[in-house]
Design a protein around this motif. Structure first.
Motif, PDB file in Angstrom:
ATOM      1  N   ALA A   1      -8.947   9.034  -7.146  1.00  0.00           N
ATOM      2  CA  ALA A   1      -9.387   9.154  -5.753  1.00  0.00           C
ATOM      3  C   ALA A   1      -9.937  10.537  -5.451  1.00  0.00           C
ATOM      4  O   ALA A   1     -10.915  10.686  -4.710  1.00  0.00           O
TER       5      ALA A   1
ATOM      6  N   PRO B   1       0.829  -1.207   0.000  1.00  0.00           N
ATOM      7  CA  PRO B   1       0.000   0.000   0.000  1.00  0.00           C
ATOM      8  C   PRO B   1       0.866   1.260   0.000  1.00  0.00           C
ATOM      9  O   PRO B   1       1.778   1.412   0.806  1.00  0.00           O
ATOM     10  N   GLY B   2       0.584   2.149  -0.958  1.00  0.00           N
ATOM     11  CA  GLY B   2       1.332   3.378  -1.092  1.00  0.00           C
ATOM     12  C   GLY B   2       2.660   3.240  -1.804  1.00  0.00           C
ATOM     13  O   GLY B   2       3.394   4.221  -1.945  1.00  0.00           O
TER      14      GLY B   2
ATOM     15  N   VAL C   1      -7.563   2.397  -6.846  1.00  0.00           N
ATOM     16  CA  VAL C   1      -7.394   3.221  -5.641  1.00  0.00           C
ATOM     17  C   VAL C   1      -7.366   2.332  -4.399  1.00  0.00           C
ATOM     18  O   VAL C   1      -6.501   2.482  -3.524  1.00  0.00           O
ATOM     19  N   LYS C   2      -8.301   1.387  -4.331  1.00  0.00           N
ATOM     20  CA  LYS C   2      -8.345   0.475  -3.177  1.00  0.00           C
ATOM     21  C   LYS C   2      -7.059  -0.342  -3.071  1.00  0.00           C
ATOM     22  O   LYS C   2      -6.512  -0.523  -1.979  1.00  0.00           O
TER      23      LYS C   2
ATOM     24  N   HIS D   1      -4.069   0.423  -4.284  1.00  0.00           N
ATOM     25  CA  HIS D   1      -2.963   1.316  -3.947  1.00  0.00           C
ATOM     26  C   HIS D   1      -2.945   1.654  -2.459  1.00  0.00           C
ATOM     27  O   HIS D   1      -1.880   1.751  -1.841  1.00  0.00           O
ATOM     28  N   ARG D   2      -4.132   1.792  -1.883  1.00  0.00           N
ATOM     29  CA  ARG D   2      -4.221   2.200  -0.475  1.00  0.00           C
ATOM     30  C   ARG D   2      -4.203   1.033   0.497  1.00  0.00           C
ATOM     31  O   ARG D   2      -3.670   1.152   1.610  1.00  0.00           O
ATOM     32  N   HIS D   3      -4.790  -0.092   0.103  1.00  0.00           N
ATOM     33  CA  HIS D   3      -4.986  -1.181   1.063  1.00  0.00           C
ATOM     34  C   HIS D   3      -4.447  -2.536   0.606  1.00  0.00           C
ATOM     35  O   HIS D   3      -4.477  -3.496   1.387  1.00  0.00           O
TER      36      HIS D   3
ATOM     37  N   GLU E   1      -4.326   8.665  -7.838  1.00  0.00           N
ATOM     38  CA  GLU E   1      -4.741   9.705  -6.900  1.00  0.00           C
ATOM     39  C   GLU E   1      -5.722  10.673  -7.549  1.00  0.00           C
ATOM     40  O   GLU E   1      -6.601  11.225  -6.870  1.00  0.00           O
TER      41      GLU E   1
END
Length: 349
Positions: A338, A15-16, A47-48, A50-52, A335
């Motif tokens: 997002a 993530p990130g 997005v999900k 990339h983040r989680h 992003e």
């Protein structure tokens, strides 16, 4: 023996953490195709991830699943394909052999795999399309007159088509679409193509609503309390179909509150894994004879038909693509999705 050429890929590590790296160009094996990726569009699922992260993704993995490009190598046994063929690739890969697949219900295949999850995806200069994709008819020729960017958007449009088929959107319906992102915009246009009489677009973010409504021109663009306004616009009856094209608990709850008697509700957008439960007035479902329907992805046939809808002009998508970025800008593309500052963002490797 000549060493393989190097290519650029955007790999997800955690993530990130998405890194632009060099990698050897892959080669097509038995029953496979190697394609030069021309467009891989982005969506909320990216997005999900990339983040989680995602439970089906074992890093490092090249993500990206809305893929269009051209064939540069056909492996032995990949009959019917030639260098230069312009193609669109499915995202969700059914097994083709289970009970659901053999009954024509490929979208709920329990053995389903996905490009960009189980196999390297489209945020790369080249990718290999697995043989099992070809085995289920998951590579589609791009019709003349459609660019690669439009063809990449056929994948989410195929999901929209599946959802509206399940919900039975048709002639004379009043349809409410909740969520003014790219999928919501496609739902507005798909509903019109299927004969809906009126289509209302609901979105809490006024700026996003205005941006999308200016492009797809719904009969009403609704911010604030959608239930009260939709009931007013329908003379208290409510809509025939409500499609929740947003990952929103409130949107699902409002759908039950506003739907007309015998209304059909499509829970198109999934809810967060840590908050998937909503309160449901079971008596409203019972006495008003409501139908609450799920919608999950698309089949290879949906992808083919989505391309045909774009090619015919029945469901235009070119004007929904409002941001084009390079492969080195994958994190920015995600992003941007997002932030909701563009309708559809595509990456052009």
């Amino acid at each position: 023996m000549r060493e393989r050429e190097a290519m650029l890929v955007a790999r997800f590590y955690a993530p990130g953490d998405i890194r632009l790296e060099e990698a050897p160009e892959p080669q097509a094996g038995e029953g496979e195709l190697k394609i030069r990726v021309r467009n891989c569009s982005t969506c909320g699922t990216d997005v999900k991830i990339h983040r989680h992260g995602h439970h089906h993704i074992v890093p490092p993995r090249v993500i990206g699943h809305e893929i269009a490009g051209e064939v540069v190598q056909a492996g032995r046994g990949a009959a019917g394909w030639s260098t230069g063929d312009r193609v669109q690739v499915i995202a969700a890969i059914p097994c083709g052999a289970c009970t659901d697949c053999t009954r024509g219900r490929q979208t709920i295949c329990p053995n389903q795999e996905s490009m960009g999850y189980h196999y390297d995806g489209g945020f790369a200069e080249y990718l290999v399309v697995p043989a099992k994709v070809l085995a289920v008819g998951g590579v589609n020729r791009i019709p003349d007159g459609i660019g690669f960017a439009e063809a990449s958007v056929a994948e989410p449009l195929a999901c929209v088509l599946n959802g509206q088929e399940i919900a039975g959107v048709g002639e004379g319906d009043t349809v409410v679409v909740t969520g003014a992102g790219p999928v919501g915009c496609m739902h507005v246009r798909m509903a019109r193509a299927r004969g809906a009489a009126r289509v209302f677009l609901v979105e809490l973010n006024r700026e996003r609503l205005d941006m999308s409504a200016a492009v797809v021109s719904p009969d009403a663009a609704i911010a604030g309390d959608p239930v009260e306004e939709v009931l007013r616009l329908t003379g208290g009856r409510g809509p025939d179909v409500v499609i929740t094209a947003a990952a929103s608990n409130r949107a699902q709850e409002d759908a039950v509150r506003m739907a007309a008697r015998r209304g059909r509700i499509s829970f198109f957008g999934g809810l967060p894994k840590d908050d998937p439960v909503i309160p449901l007035d079971s008596n409203a479902v019972h006495y008003r004879e409501l139908s609450i329907l799920g919608a999950n992805g698309s089949s290879p046939a949906h992808n083919r038909r989505a391309l045909e809808l774009v090619a015919s002009g029945a469901v235009p998508v070119a004007d929904l693509i409002t941001e084009r970025l390079g492969l080195g800008e994958v994190p920015k593309a995600i992003e941007t999705v997002a932030a909701g500052s563009a309708i559809k963002v595509t990456v052009e490797p």
